[in-house]
Design an enzyme around this catalytic site. Structure first.
Site, short mmCIF file in Angstrom:
data_model
loop_
_atom_site.label_atom_id
_atom_site.label_comp_id
_atom_site.label_asym_id
_atom_site.label_seq_id
_atom_site.Cartn_x
_atom_site.Cartn_y
_atom_site.Cartn_z
N GLU A 52 0.83 -1.22 0.00
CA GLU A 52 0.00 0.00 0.00
C GLU A 52 0.86 1.26 0.00
O GLU A 52 0.67 2.17 0.81
CB GLU A 52 -0.98 -0.01 1.17
CG GLU A 52 -2.02 -1.10 1.05
CD GLU A 52 -3.16 -0.98 2.07
OE1 GLU A 52 -3.13 -0.06 2.92
OE2 GLU A 52 -4.08 -1.81 2.02
N GLU B 278 -5.33 -8.60 -0.18
CA GLU B 278 -6.16 -8.13 0.94
C GLU B 278 -7.57 -7.94 0.43
O GLU B 278 -7.79 -7.16 -0.50
CB GLU B 278 -5.64 -6.81 1.53
CG GLU B 278 -4.36 -6.94 2.34
CD GLU B 278 -3.99 -5.65 3.07
OE1 GLU B 278 -4.92 -4.90 3.46
OE2 GLU B 278 -2.79 -5.38 3.23
#
Length: 499
Positions: A172, A304
């Site tokens: 991320e 995720e």
């Protein structure tokens, strides 16, 4: 309603890693959930909870991602090796501001994966770490030879190297991993991945590039353009094996995400609509990937995903501990059917997270452990792992939902394993309408069949100290001349095995 299945038209291979898991140093996922230490009164093997490990083995965990998540980009691996009493302590600034004592580190992670019998997926630190740090970690873990890091590993009690199956270069990095632009991250990726060296040609490391947040298609476009389009050097091509994407769903309510258990039917339709949005997400990111990788050599890694609700009342908001209801089970089943149907591009999926965090498959409270409805979906869908996706379609579709969100009532996918057994998985998203399904085979005549069902009220969940209300049960399946026939109740997940 008929479900037509063409056994001769195989659409792709369903990688076992699509049914993968994610563990982060967050709340009670690692500590208390998985790792209790060798001296704990809770039964354990080398510190790993025996009850949790045995339950996870039953769902055939194929791969486990670690140490994050946001935690990965503030994790310095040297702090987590060597004698536990001398390991550095730190504050986990991302998750709850609690002290991280680093008693669970590299050696403990590989011990856990060894007990589970699963592949390894290590996430490296790009946000606050150096190229040297990442390079030396790979050397520490995988080099079988003489070097400072290999010698340190041996000094710390591990003679032979481990196998790192997957390595993520950052996490991320558009957000908690450094708030980077896609062009800047692409340059860093090209640099950092150069030093993720494969020391054993028989054990290549699959390198995963940090991908987009949900529908940020610009991130995917820019990263691939910078890494693969001219004038990128030819040496860069082939240095990316996978590209990640993260996607969460829940019932958004202003600054809150809504309760995991106390929610309305409208909240459910919103959440399920978000979950089914995974299909468009894969199509659109996949279309961009096709421009640069038409042969689909790069895997899409949805490492995720899951439902993100408000934490349970009275718990640390930074621990992300939430219950899991039938709603979450429906989301899981529908998501797996989508992954299966896109198995030509999707090569991994990691639910967030494995224990005690977000859409967990297991919850613990001291020595107690409960299996969530999502756990049972993983167990029912385990037959798809390593199977071949078969062409399948429904004879008709029925729309369900509310005034704002409409969707097909039945979500399905079908596969065939190496022994010729066909697995049919279906989700009935309707809250009040059952559906009789007649599965029709194009070629084969079934000899026998069996079925399993997870079914209950939308807000139902399993609680500590009480008998579970949601668990897998047998489903009545009738053989027909051309296939099988069965009923899929409203608000249910069904698996049928045809032999």
């Amino acid at each position: 309603m008929k479900l037509y299945i063409n056994e001769k038209n195989r659409k792709g291979h369903i990688e076992p890693e699509i049914y993968g898991h994610f563990s982060e140093h967050l709340g009670r996922c690692i500590y208390e959930g998985i790792y209790v230490g060798e001296d704990s009164p809770i039964p354990n093997k080398n510190g790993m909870r025996t009850d949790v490990v045995e339950a996870l083995k039953k769902i055939k965990v194929p791969v486990l991602r670690w140490p994050g998540g946001c935690f990965a980009d503030e994790y310095h691996w040297m702090d987590g090796v060597g004698p536990k009493e001398s390991r550095k302590q730190m504050i986990n600034t991302n998750w709850g501001g609690v002290t991280e004592d680093n008693s669970f580190g590299t050696h403990e992670y590989f011990e856990l994966c060894d007990q589970l019998g699963c592949k390894t997926y290590v996430n490296g630190n790009v946000g606050s770490g150096s190229v040297r740090e990442m390079s030396e970690w790979v050397e520490y873990m995988t080099l079988d030879g003489v070097s400072p890091m290999a010698d340190l590993r041996k000094k710390n009690g591990r003679e032979k190297p481990w196998r790192v199956d997957y390595f993520g270069v950052g996490n991320e990095n558009w957000g908690c991993g450094g708030n980077m632009t896609p062009a800047y991250y692409a340059d860093l990726y090209r640099r950092y991945q150069t030093y993720v060296r494969t020391y054993d040609s028989n054990a290549p490391i699959f390198r995963i590039c940090g991908g987009a947040n949900a529908d940020d298609y610009k991130w995917t476009e820019v990263v691939l353009r910078e890494c693969f389009a001219e004038p990128a050097p030819k040496e860069v091509h082939g240095m990316m094996d996978g590209l990640s994407v993260h996607y969460y769903c829940g019932a958004e309510k202003g600054p809150h995400k809504g309760s995991a258990t106390d929610f309305s039917e409208d909240d459910y339709w919103y959440t399920m609509n978000r979950a089914l949005g995974m299909d468009e997400l894969i199509y659109r990111h996949g279309a961009i990937m096709d421009q640069y990788d038409p042969d689909k050599k790069i895997g899409m890694m949805v490492d995720e995903w899951g439902c993100w609700h408000d934490v349970e009342p009275g718990t640390n908001p930074g621990f992300l501990f939430q219950q899991s209801t039938m709603r979450d089970a429906l989301v899981a089943g529908a998501t797996f059917n989508i992954f299966n149907r896109h198995c030509d591009r999707v090569k991994m999926g990691c639910i967030a997270q494995i224990v005690n965090v977000l859409q967990s498959v297991i919850l613990t409270d001291g020595p107690e452990m409960i299996l969530t409805p999502t756990y049972h979906v993983f167990h029912m869908y385990r037959f798809h792992q390593g199977a071949e996706l078969l062409e399948s379609c429904l004879s008709e579709t029925k729309k369900v939902g509310n005034d704002k969100y409409q969707m097909d009532n039945i979500q399905q996918s079908v596969s065939q394993d190496k022994d010729g057994v066909i697995t049919i998985t279906l989700v009935n998203t309707s809250l009040d309408g059952e559906e009789t399904i007649e599965a029709v085979l194009m070629e084969e005549t079934p000899k026998k069949a069996e079925g399993f069902i997870l079914h209950g009220g939308l807000n139902d969940y399993n609680e500590f100290g009480k008998e579970p209300v949601l668990y897998e049960k047998p489903l009545d399946v009738q053989l027909t001349q051309r296939g099988v026939k069965f009923v899929v109740p409203a608000c249910s997940v069904v698996t049928v095995r045809v032999y």
